[in-house]
Design a protein around this motif. Structure first.
Motif, mmCIF file in Angstrom:
data_model
loop_
_atom_site.group_PDB
_atom_site.id
_atom_site.type_symbol
_atom_site.label_atom_id
_atom_site.label_comp_id
_atom_site.label_asym_id
_atom_site.label_seq_id
_atom_site.Cartn_x
_atom_site.Cartn_y
_atom_site.Cartn_z
ATOM 1 N N SER A 140 0.847 -1.196 0.000
ATOM 2 C CA SER A 140 0.000 0.000 0.000
ATOM 3 C C SER A 140 0.878 1.239 0.000
ATOM 4 N N GLY A 141 0.344 2.306 -0.587
ATOM 5 C CA GLY A 141 1.089 3.562 -0.622
ATOM 6 C C GLY A 141 0.594 4.469 -1.725
ATOM 7 N N THR A 142 1.412 5.466 -2.072
ATOM 8 C CA THR A 142 1.066 6.418 -3.124
ATOM 9 C C THR A 142 1.182 5.749 -4.486
ATOM 10 N N ASP A 143 0.145 5.894 -5.289
ATOM 11 C CA ASP A 143 0.144 5.287 -6.619
ATOM 12 C C ASP A 143 0.842 6.184 -7.619
ATOM 13 N N ARG A 144 1.280 5.600 -8.706
ATOM 14 C CA ARG A 144 1.832 6.330 -9.837
ATOM 15 C C ARG A 144 1.640 5.466 -11.071
ATOM 16 N N PRO A 145 1.645 6.052 -12.265
ATOM 17 C CA PRO A 145 1.454 5.259 -13.480
ATOM 18 C C PRO A 145 2.459 4.123 -13.576
ATOM 19 N N GLY A 146 1.958 2.914 -13.811
ATOM 20 C CA GLY A 146 2.829 1.763 -13.992
ATOM 21 C C GLY A 146 3.292 1.094 -12.710
ATOM 22 N N LEU A 147 2.827 1.546 -11.536
ATOM 23 C CA LEU A 147 3.326 0.985 -10.283
ATOM 24 C C LEU A 147 2.966 -0.493 -10.134
ATOM 25 N N LEU A 155 8.427 -8.860 -8.038
ATOM 26 C CA LEU A 155 8.173 -10.194 -7.495
ATOM 27 C C LEU A 155 8.741 -11.273 -8.411
ATOM 28 N N ALA A 156 8.646 -11.068 -9.729
ATOM 29 C CA ALA A 156 9.226 -12.030 -10.667
ATOM 30 C C ALA A 156 10.742 -12.080 -10.512
ATOM 31 N N ASP A 157 11.376 -10.910 -10.352
ATOM 32 C CA ASP A 157 12.831 -10.859 -10.151
ATOM 33 C C ASP A 157 13.246 -11.537 -8.857
ATOM 34 N N ASN A 161 6.333 -16.691 -7.517
ATOM 35 C CA ASN A 161 5.240 -16.963 -8.435
ATOM 36 C C ASN A 161 3.962 -16.336 -7.875
ATOM 37 N N ILE A 162 3.321 -15.467 -8.647
ATOM 38 C CA ILE A 162 2.082 -14.819 -8.203
ATOM 39 C C ILE A 162 0.911 -15.723 -8.569
ATOM 40 N N VAL A 163 0.324 -16.332 -7.549
ATOM 41 C CA VAL A 163 -0.788 -17.257 -7.753
ATOM 42 C C VAL A 163 -2.100 -16.505 -7.883
ATOM 43 N N GLU A 164 -2.216 -15.427 -7.128
ATOM 44 C CA GLU A 164 -3.432 -14.619 -7.132
ATOM 45 C C GLU A 164 -3.066 -13.216 -6.681
ATOM 46 N N ALA A 165 -3.754 -12.222 -7.208
ATOM 47 C CA ALA A 165 -3.478 -10.843 -6.814
ATOM 48 C C ALA A 165 -4.714 -9.987 -7.032
ATOM 49 N N HIS A 166 -4.895 -9.018 -6.150
ATOM 50 C CA HIS A 166 -5.997 -8.070 -6.256
ATOM 51 C C HIS A 166 -5.452 -6.688 -5.916
ATOM 52 N N ASP A 378 -2.359 -19.944 -20.405
ATOM 53 C CA ASP A 378 -1.699 -20.984 -19.624
ATOM 54 C C ASP A 378 -0.831 -20.322 -18.565
ATOM 55 N N ASN A 379 -0.955 -20.773 -17.360
ATOM 56 C CA ASN A 379 -0.222 -20.151 -16.256
ATOM 57 C C ASN A 379 1.265 -20.490 -16.333
ATOM 58 N N ARG A 380 2.073 -19.511 -15.999
ATOM 59 C CA ARG A 380 3.517 -19.725 -15.905
ATOM 60 C C ARG A 380 4.103 -18.633 -15.030
ATOM 61 N N VAL A 381 5.299 -18.864 -14.539
ATOM 62 C CA VAL A 381 5.988 -17.877 -13.713
ATOM 63 C C VAL A 381 6.319 -16.649 -14.559
ATOM 64 N N GLY A 382 6.015 -15.461 -14.034
ATOM 65 C CA GLY A 382 6.319 -14.218 -14.736
ATOM 66 C C GLY A 382 5.247 -13.760 -15.700
ATOM 67 N N LEU A 383 4.137 -14.500 -15.788
ATOM 68 C CA LEU A 383 3.090 -14.138 -16.749
ATOM 69 C C LEU A 383 2.505 -12.757 -16.447
ATOM 70 N N LEU A 384 2.160 -12.503 -15.177
ATOM 71 C CA LEU A 384 1.577 -11.210 -14.825
ATOM 72 C C LEU A 384 2.549 -10.076 -15.101
ATOM 73 N N SER A 385 3.816 -10.292 -14.818
ATOM 74 C CA SER A 385 4.831 -9.271 -15.086
ATOM 75 C C SER A 385 4.903 -8.943 -16.565
ATOM 76 N N ASP A 386 4.840 -9.970 -17.414
ATOM 77 C CA ASP A 386 4.921 -9.744 -18.857
ATOM 78 C C ASP A 386 3.697 -8.991 -19.378
ATOM 79 N N ILE A 387 2.515 -9.390 -18.898
ATOM 80 C CA ILE A 387 1.294 -8.727 -19.369
ATOM 81 C C ILE A 387 1.305 -7.250 -18.990
ATOM 82 N N THR A 388 1.592 -6.961 -17.732
ATOM 83 C CA THR A 388 1.547 -5.567 -17.285
ATOM 84 C C THR A 388 2.681 -4.741 -17.883
ATOM 85 N N ARG A 389 3.806 -5.383 -18.191
ATOM 86 C CA ARG A 389 4.893 -4.643 -18.849
ATOM 87 C C ARG A 389 4.463 -4.198 -20.245
#
Length: 479
Positions: A140-147, A155-157, A161-166, A378-389
């Motif tokens: 939690s904290g101050t938001d900024r574009p792309g945070l 988390l990928a670095d 592995n992000i199983v779930e996130a909100h 298909d789930n894999r490690v780093g998927l969320l990081s790639d999509i948001t990047r």
């Protein structure tokens, strides 16, 4: 012969004791009284937070509460809900009805072990996640574009592995809850040194741009920490309730001062006069005769609205003694008779002002402008990081995210906006569909804005074709 007399016991006496002493909770589900909805009646010995627990059960099943009448004086909780399923129909599935009875009937008794580390937003047809399979990280904290993208990459670095996130973003603040496991073993991360390193790294990302809160001299809290998600008496805290709590902790209610808030906040030419007139208003009056503070809320109706307002009042340590909830023509009316946990009504204008702001923020947090993207891969490690990047590199920022793993699939839902503040060009998004090749794509935008000529140069589709080759065998739907 002497007769022996025994005292008379009413055969219903045991039931009376059970009713008085609890923990009995009686749940009646009535499909006969109303033609267009199912009536859920709950009678129980009262406790602080019970109303929220009951509303949470109904909300987590994606049920819509159109009306509700609440009374909890004299230590007894009596509540009536008029509910419909997500398609606007009465509840007919007997398994669902039985589940509701069981879930509400055990809200007073359900506890979880101190090792509990996660809470999955339950949908009736889904199996619950194993509470011991993941580690919870709260940010939690101050938001900024792309945070959100930066946190996913961090988390990928860190080989997580992000199983779930909100994640929610509101008034320049971000709250995120992520369920992670070790990248190699897919087990919870329990090493204290590694957890401390993860927390420090994420906190550094959060603190990359610290901006003091405009209305206070104290800086916003920039924090990442592991969590057990245990509430009072050992009960597991609902993830959406935790997001509300995190937003409250970073004071997202201290946005631009306003007593009347529009949903969405800036009416546009494409909105009708009726839609533009749907304002959120929160008023607080005093009932000196009974010692209550009366909270009146009028706003545009939407799913989970009652949960959001009841959750906020409960977490601000207010007890709801009576309430009346009604929705009509897409508009919601809520009235709460409350006292503080110490038994006192609100006594100062400052306290009333704070409650008003917090309720307004709770109503606004879930309302997102922009385009909703739903991706299944298909789930894999780093998927969320790639999509948001991909989104970040092309000028889109995530303002809300819900990411889940179902079997071998990763289900991602995002609300995205243009980083520069412009609305995402819907004509451009439509043109992107033609260049996506075998990937199916659908677009949904509840608040479509006129096209912006300068945005047509944004070659989102060209970039996606170059960077999502790893999606080539997956089905992706964007709504």
């Amino acid at each position: 012969m002497n007769k022996v007399y025994f005292p008379y016991f009413d055969p219903d006496f045991d039931k009376l004791l059970e009713r008085i002493n609890g923990p009995t909770c009686r749940v009646c589900i009535d499909n006969e009284s109303m033609d267009d909805c199912t009536v859920v009646k709950v009678n129980s010995v009262n406790k602080q937070g019970l109303l929220l627990e009951v509303v949470q059960v109904l909300t987590d099943l994606n049920l819509t509460i159109s009306k509700s009448y609440i009374s909890s004086d004299a230590g007894w909780f009596m509540d009536v809900f008029h509910v419909k399923d997500e398609h606007g129909n009465k509840l007919t599935d007997q398994k669902l009805i039985n589940y509701i009875k069981q879930a509400i009937g055990t809200t007073r008794e359900t506890h979880n072990s101190a090792k509990a580390k996660t809470y999955a937003n339950m949908v009736f047809s889904h199996e619950p996640s194993n509470n011991n399979e993941h580690t919870v990280i709260e940010m939690s904290g101050t938001d900024r574009p792309g945070l959100f993208s930066e946190l996913s990459a961090a988390l990928a670095d860190l080989h997580c592995n992000i199983v779930e996130a909100h994640a929610w973003s509101h008034n320049g603040r971000l709250a995120c809850v992520a369920y992670i496991s070790d990248q190699s073993t897919h087990t919870p991360i329990e090493d204290p040194n590694r957890l401390a390193s993860i927390e420090d790294h994420l906190t550094t990302v959060l603190r990359a741009t610290i901006t003091p809160t405009p209305t206070t001299n104290q800086p916003n809290q920039q924090e990442a920490k592991t969590a057990d998600f245990l509430g009072g008496e050992g009960t597991v805290t609902n993830v959406e309730r935790r997001l509300h709590q995190l937003m409250l902790s970073v004071r997202d209610f201290e946005g631009p001062p306003s007593r009347t808030v529009s949903l969405p906040t800036t009416p546009t030419d494409s909105e009708s006069d009726e839609e533009a007139g749907m304002k959120t208003t929160v008023k607080i009056e005093s009932c000196d005769e009974k010692g209550y503070s009366i909270v009146n809320i009028e706003c545009k109706d939407r799913p989970r609205l009652m949960f959001d307002t009841v959750c906020t009042l409960t977490d601000m340590q207010y007890v709801i003694f009576h309430a009346s909830i009604n929705s009509d023509g897409g508009y919601a009316f809520q009235e709460y008779f409350i006292r503080h946990l110490d038994g006192c009504a609100m006594s100062t204008e400052c306290e009333k002002e704070r409650v008003i702001k917090c309720l307004e923020a709770a109503i606004e947090r879930r309302v997102c402008e922009g385009v909703r993207l739903e991706l299944c891969a298909d789930n894999r490690v780093g998927l969320l990081s790639d999509i948001t990047r991909v989104l970040r590199e092309n000028g889109l920022t995530v303002v809300r995210a819900d990411v889940e793993t179902q079997g071998e699939k990763s289900i991602n839902a995002f609300y995205v906006r243009d980083m520069s503040g412009n609305k995402v060009d819907m004509e451009f998004i439509e043109s992107m569909k033609k260049e996506m090749g075998p990937i199916a794509l659908q677009v949904k935008n509840d608040t479509i804005r006129p096209s912006s000529p300068e945005r047509s140069r944004f070659s989102f589709s060209h970039m996606l074709k170059d960077q999502i080759e790893w999606f080539s065998n997956n089905f992706i739907t964007i709504k």
